[in-house]
Design a protein around this motif. Structure first.
Motif, mmCIF file in Angstrom:
data_model
loop_
_atom_site.group_PDB
_atom_site.id
_atom_site.type_symbol
_atom_site.label_atom_id
_atom_site.label_comp_id
_atom_site.label_asym_id
_atom_site.label_seq_id
_atom_site.Cartn_x
_atom_site.Cartn_y
_atom_site.Cartn_z
ATOM 1 N N GLN A 31 0.847 -1.198 0.000
ATOM 2 C CA GLN A 31 0.000 0.000 0.000
ATOM 3 C C GLN A 31 0.882 1.248 0.000
ATOM 4 O O GLN A 31 1.030 1.941 1.001
ATOM 5 C CB GLN A 31 -0.927 -0.025 1.210
ATOM 6 C CG GLN A 31 -1.858 -1.228 1.209
ATOM 7 C CD GLN A 31 -2.588 -1.396 2.523
ATOM 8 O OE1 GLN A 31 -3.786 -1.150 2.633
ATOM 9 N NE2 GLN A 31 -1.870 -1.847 3.545
ATOM 10 N N MET A 75 -4.703 -5.106 4.730
ATOM 11 C CA MET A 75 -4.924 -3.889 3.973
ATOM 12 C C MET A 75 -5.752 -2.928 4.814
ATOM 13 O O MET A 75 -6.409 -3.327 5.774
ATOM 14 C CB MET A 75 -5.589 -4.211 2.647
ATOM 15 C CG MET A 75 -4.714 -5.079 1.759
ATOM 16 S SD MET A 75 -5.367 -5.300 0.095
ATOM 17 C CE MET A 75 -5.320 -3.611 -0.518
ATOM 18 N N PHE A 134 -3.173 -1.354 -5.456
ATOM 19 C CA PHE A 134 -2.794 -0.866 -4.131
ATOM 20 C C PHE A 134 -2.847 -2.021 -3.135
ATOM 21 O O PHE A 134 -3.762 -2.127 -2.324
ATOM 22 C CB PHE A 134 -3.724 0.276 -3.712
ATOM 23 C CG PHE A 134 -3.096 1.230 -2.745
ATOM 24 C CD1 PHE A 134 -2.031 2.035 -3.133
ATOM 25 C CD2 PHE A 134 -3.556 1.331 -1.444
ATOM 26 C CE1 PHE A 134 -1.453 2.927 -2.246
ATOM 27 C CE2 PHE A 134 -2.978 2.217 -0.541
ATOM 28 C CZ PHE A 134 -1.927 3.010 -0.952
ATOM 29 N N GLY A 135 -1.858 -2.896 -3.219
ATOM 30 C CA GLY A 135 -1.795 -4.065 -2.361
ATOM 31 C C GLY A 135 -0.745 -5.024 -2.890
ATOM 32 O O GLY A 135 -0.163 -4.801 -3.960
#
Length: 226
Positions: A31, A75, A134-135
């Motif tokens: 992230q 997350m 995003f991960g």
């Protein structure tokens, strides 16, 4: 945001490259705006690169972020996890396949967890290639020539960072000069440094923070013309 391309040339030191690429994709559970988002790998070494990175991903400890042994925590939000899983599913439906062996989700009963995941045969038209992931998920795209690698790297509306891996520094510098982004690391992963300007191009924004250029963003320039 960013969609940082990491270009791995056929003369890259794979030990250095794999270490940097794994860190670049998994830092802060992936992230990060400057995390690696696309692995562009020369076809001559792609199979070995994929094997080494997939093994490292599968070996990483996913779990409670308060446990010092944990390498990948959860997350930040459920919607971020769901979007990431949708990007993976779309890529798989378009012909990509998993190089990592462990299941993507289902790590713990609670929390928004996604295991580090490496995909191969990712299509350049897929969401996984075009959007910011995003991960801790990333895809590999193979290339034949340096020119093709640059075209693939620039095939994004984002332009934050990128990295080039090659034992030939002049070759790496030439590739770096042709990538449309604000920052390029050579034989390392992209990171911020207070001494250097930080920022991107295209949809990744404009202007700079940090370094002398960042200080000038806060300075009024006075002109006296005679």
């Amino acid at each position: 945001g960013g969609n940082d391309a990491y270009i791995v040339c056929n003369d890259a030191d794979l030990h250095v490259t794999v270490e940097a690429c794994v860190k670049a994709r998994t830092i802060n559970s992936g992230q990060s705006c400057i995390a690696a988002k696309r692995f562009l790998v020369h076809e001559d070494i792609a199979d070995e690169f994929i094997r080494l990175v997939a093994q490292r991903f599968d070996d990483m400890i996913v779990g409670d972020p308060m446990d010092l042994a944990t390498e990948i925590g959860p997350m930040a939000r459920a919607d971020l996890r769901d979007t990431l899983l949708e990007q993976v599913l779309a890529a798989l439906q378009q012909g990509a396949s998993l190089a990592t062996k462990k299941s993507i989700g289902g790590v713990l009963d609670e929390g928004c967890y996604v295991r580090p995941t490496l995909l191969v045969n990712v299509g350049v038209g897929s969401r996984l290639f075009k959007e910011e992931t995003f991960g801790p998920v990333i895809g590999v795209v193979k290339f034949e020539t340096d020119e093709e690698a640059v075209i693939l790297a620039n095939a994004s509306r984002y332009g934050l960072g990128a990295a080039v891996f090659s034992r030939d520094i002049e070759r790496a510098k030439k590739i770096a000069s042709e990538i449309e982004c604000g920052m390029v690391a050579i034989n390392d992963f992209v990171r911020s440094d207070v001494r250097l300007p930080f920022g991107g191009t295209k949809y990744s924004g404009y202007g700079r923070e940090l370094g002398v250029a960042g200080l000038r963003e806060f300075v009024n320039i006075k002109v006296v013309r005679v």
